[in-house]
Structures are given as structure tokens and as C-alpha cells.
Scaffold this motif. Structure first.
Motif, mmCIF file in Angstrom:
data_model
loop_
_atom_site.group_PDB
_atom_site.id
_atom_site.type_symbol
_atom_site.label_atom_id
_atom_site.label_comp_id
_atom_site.label_asym_id
_atom_site.label_seq_id
_atom_site.Cartn_x
_atom_site.Cartn_y
_atom_site.Cartn_z
ATOM 1 N N MET A 16 55.793 -31.924 14.196
ATOM 2 C CA MET A 16 54.756 -32.902 14.469
ATOM 3 C C MET A 16 54.862 -34.144 13.596
ATOM 4 O O MET A 16 54.092 -35.071 13.745
ATOM 5 C CB MET A 16 53.377 -32.263 14.248
ATOM 6 C CG MET A 16 53.108 -31.045 15.116
ATOM 7 S SD MET A 16 53.156 -31.396 16.877
ATOM 8 C CE MET A 16 51.713 -32.403 17.051
ATOM 9 N N ALA A 17 55.783 -34.160 12.639
ATOM 10 C CA ALA A 17 55.889 -35.290 11.710
ATOM 11 C C ALA A 17 56.539 -36.480 12.396
ATOM 12 O O ALA A 17 57.635 -36.383 12.932
ATOM 13 C CB ALA A 17 56.684 -34.892 10.476
ATOM 14 N N GLY A 18 55.864 -37.615 12.360
ATOM 15 C CA GLY A 18 56.394 -38.833 12.933
ATOM 16 C C GLY A 18 56.882 -39.775 11.849
ATOM 17 O O GLY A 18 56.800 -39.473 10.654
ATOM 18 N N PRO A 19 57.376 -40.942 12.236
ATOM 19 C CA PRO A 19 57.904 -41.885 11.251
ATOM 20 C C PRO A 19 56.874 -42.352 10.233
ATOM 21 O O PRO A 19 57.206 -42.619 9.088
ATOM 22 C CB PRO A 19 58.375 -43.069 12.104
ATOM 23 C CG PRO A 19 58.515 -42.543 13.474
ATOM 24 C CD PRO A 19 57.575 -41.396 13.603
ATOM 25 N N GLY A 20 55.617 -42.425 10.612
ATOM 26 C CA GLY A 20 54.586 -42.866 9.683
ATOM 27 C C GLY A 20 54.159 -41.804 8.684
ATOM 28 O O GLY A 20 53.403 -42.084 7.761
ATOM 29 N N ASP A 21 54.628 -40.593 8.860
ATOM 30 C CA ASP A 21 54.228 -39.490 7.985
ATOM 31 C C ASP A 21 55.143 -39.319 6.780
ATOM 32 O O ASP A 21 54.877 -38.474 5.927
ATOM 33 C CB ASP A 21 54.196 -38.176 8.767
ATOM 34 C CG ASP A 21 53.174 -38.191 9.877
ATOM 35 O OD1 ASP A 21 52.172 -38.925 9.733
ATOM 36 O OD2 ASP A 21 53.365 -37.489 10.877
ATOM 37 N N GLN A 22 56.197 -40.089 6.694
ATOM 38 C CA GLN A 22 57.166 -39.904 5.612
ATOM 39 C C GLN A 22 56.522 -40.108 4.241
ATOM 40 O O GLN A 22 56.671 -39.268 3.350
ATOM 41 C CB GLN A 22 58.342 -40.859 5.767
ATOM 42 C CG GLN A 22 59.352 -40.692 4.645
ATOM 43 C CD GLN A 22 60.294 -41.854 4.516
ATOM 44 O OE1 GLN A 22 60.071 -42.918 5.079
ATOM 45 N NE2 GLN A 22 61.351 -41.671 3.761
ATOM 46 N N ALA A 23 55.796 -41.189 4.066
ATOM 47 C CA ALA A 23 55.191 -41.466 2.757
ATOM 48 C C ALA A 23 54.150 -40.426 2.389
ATOM 49 O O ALA A 23 54.086 -39.977 1.239
ATOM 50 C CB ALA A 23 54.563 -42.855 2.758
ATOM 51 N N VAL A 24 53.363 -40.000 3.355
ATOM 52 C CA VAL A 24 52.337 -38.997 3.081
ATOM 53 C C VAL A 24 52.982 -37.679 2.659
ATOM 54 O O VAL A 24 52.529 -37.014 1.726
ATOM 55 C CB VAL A 24 51.439 -38.787 4.318
ATOM 56 C CG1 VAL A 24 50.443 -37.685 4.086
ATOM 57 C CG2 VAL A 24 50.747 -40.081 4.693
ATOM 58 N N LEU A 25 54.056 -37.298 3.332
ATOM 59 C CA LEU A 25 54.731 -36.045 2.996
ATOM 60 C C LEU A 25 55.370 -36.107 1.618
ATOM 61 O O LEU A 25 55.263 -35.164 0.832
ATOM 62 C CB LEU A 25 55.792 -35.716 4.041
ATOM 63 C CG LEU A 25 55.264 -35.207 5.374
ATOM 64 C CD1 LEU A 25 56.387 -35.159 6.401
ATOM 65 C CD2 LEU A 25 54.650 -33.835 5.210
ATOM 66 N N LEU A 26 56.045 -37.199 1.325
ATOM 67 C CA LEU A 26 56.753 -37.281 0.047
ATOM 68 C C LEU A 26 55.808 -37.493 -1.129
ATOM 69 O O LEU A 26 55.976 -36.866 -2.178
ATOM 70 C CB LEU A 26 57.813 -38.379 0.092
ATOM 71 C CG LEU A 26 59.018 -38.068 0.972
ATOM 72 C CD1 LEU A 26 59.978 -39.248 1.020
ATOM 73 C CD2 LEU A 26 59.739 -36.828 0.497
ATOM 74 N N VAL A 27 54.808 -38.346 -0.971
ATOM 75 C CA VAL A 27 53.905 -38.631 -2.093
ATOM 76 C C VAL A 27 52.844 -37.544 -2.216
ATOM 77 O O VAL A 27 52.669 -36.956 -3.289
ATOM 78 C CB VAL A 27 53.256 -40.028 -1.941
ATOM 79 C CG1 VAL A 27 52.226 -40.249 -3.018
ATOM 80 C CG2 VAL A 27 54.328 -41.097 -1.999
ATOM 81 N N GLY A 28 52.134 -37.273 -1.148
ATOM 82 C CA GLY A 28 51.059 -36.293 -1.222
ATOM 83 C C GLY A 28 51.533 -34.863 -1.215
ATOM 84 O O GLY A 28 51.101 -34.038 -2.011
ATOM 85 N N GLY A 29 52.444 -34.565 -0.295
ATOM 86 C CA GLY A 29 52.894 -33.185 -0.152
ATOM 87 C C GLY A 29 53.851 -32.734 -1.233
ATOM 88 O O GLY A 29 53.745 -31.619 -1.740
ATOM 89 N N PHE A 30 54.788 -33.586 -1.618
ATOM 90 C CA PHE A 30 55.786 -33.168 -2.603
ATOM 91 C C PHE A 30 55.428 -33.593 -4.023
ATOM 92 O O PHE A 30 55.290 -32.751 -4.907
ATOM 93 C CB PHE A 30 57.175 -33.700 -2.235
ATOM 94 C CG PHE A 30 58.208 -33.393 -3.271
ATOM 95 C CD1 PHE A 30 58.596 -32.091 -3.510
ATOM 96 C CD2 PHE A 30 58.777 -34.393 -4.028
ATOM 97 C CE1 PHE A 30 59.529 -31.787 -4.488
ATOM 98 C CE2 PHE A 30 59.719 -34.112 -5.002
ATOM 99 C CZ PHE A 30 60.098 -32.803 -5.223
ATOM 100 N N LEU A 31 55.268 -34.889 -4.259
ATOM 101 C CA LEU A 31 55.009 -35.350 -5.632
ATOM 102 C C LEU A 31 53.658 -34.867 -6.164
ATOM 103 O O LEU A 31 53.549 -34.497 -7.333
ATOM 104 C CB LEU A 31 55.102 -36.867 -5.711
ATOM 105 C CG LEU A 31 56.512 -37.439 -5.603
ATOM 106 C CD1 LEU A 31 56.475 -38.960 -5.611
ATOM 107 C CD2 LEU A 31 57.396 -36.924 -6.705
ATOM 108 N N GLY A 32 52.646 -34.854 -5.317
ATOM 109 C CA GLY A 32 51.350 -34.341 -5.751
ATOM 110 C C GLY A 32 51.431 -32.878 -6.149
ATOM 111 O O GLY A 32 50.837 -32.444 -7.141
ATOM 112 N N THR A 33 52.192 -32.113 -5.394
ATOM 113 C CA THR A 33 52.385 -30.706 -5.720
ATOM 114 C C THR A 33 53.202 -30.541 -6.989
ATOM 115 O O THR A 33 52.861 -29.741 -7.874
ATOM 116 C CB THR A 33 53.072 -29.982 -4.543
ATOM 117 O OG1 THR A 33 52.275 -30.154 -3.377
ATOM 118 C CG2 THR A 33 53.240 -28.511 -4.831
#
Length: 98
Positions: free
Chosen positions: A46-63
């Protein structure tokens, strides 16, 4: 009880969720980034092109930052914040409404 002993008791507790969610957010974020850069790749779920920043910053770096601070505190409840950050990345990948 040492930190390693608690890990042996419950490997899929908040720490396991943090590992799985953070790792998956990193991989899918990189995949989407390569697709945005022009590589011909199938769309990952379900990840689209606009989700890249949210995944990398919120999902990965935040974790990652949350786990680092939770390890420094060495308290079981401190791992809830990175687990929730990882769960947010997983929710985005699952296509839940924003």
C-alpha cells in the motif's frame, strides 16, 4: 534482571515489534525511494511515492532513536515508545486510514 534476560522471556514483546516494524519500514522506504528515483520496481503493498519520508523518518528513525533511548534507560516500559513508532509504520504499510 539484566536486559538480556528480559529479552529471552518475551522476544515478540515491544522489542520484537520495534525490530520488525523498524526494519520493514526501512526496507520499504528504500524500495519506494528507488522507485521514485526511476528504477522500474513493483509497488510494495500500500506504500505510495508520498509515503517514503513518513516510513523512513517516522517508521525507521523514530523507532531507532526510541530504542537507543530505551536501552539507555534500561526500563521495560521505555520500549513502548519505539514499539508504537514501529506500529505506526506497520499501520501505514497495511493501508490503514491516516
Amino acid at each position: 534482571m539484566a536486559c538480556a534476560d528480559r529479552e529471552a522471556v518475551s522476544p515478540m514483546g515491544p522489542r520484537g515489534v520495534s525490530r520488525a516494524g523498524g526494519g520493514l519500514s526501512l526496507l520499504v522506504g528504500l524500495w519506494v525511494g528507488l522507485a521514485r528515483a526511476g528504477w522500474v520496481l513493483p509497488r510494495p503493498g500500500m506504500a505510495g511515492p508520498g509515503d517514503q519520508a513518513v516510513l523512513l523518518v517516522g517508521g525507521f528513525l523514530g523507532t531507532l532513536i526510541g530504542v537507543e533511548r530505551a536501552v539507555a534507560l534500561d526500563l521495560p516500559w521505555a520500549f513502548l515508545a519505539p514499539a508504537l513508532s514501529a506500529a505506526g509504520g506497520l499501520a501505514l504499510l497495511a493501508g490503514l486510514p491516516r
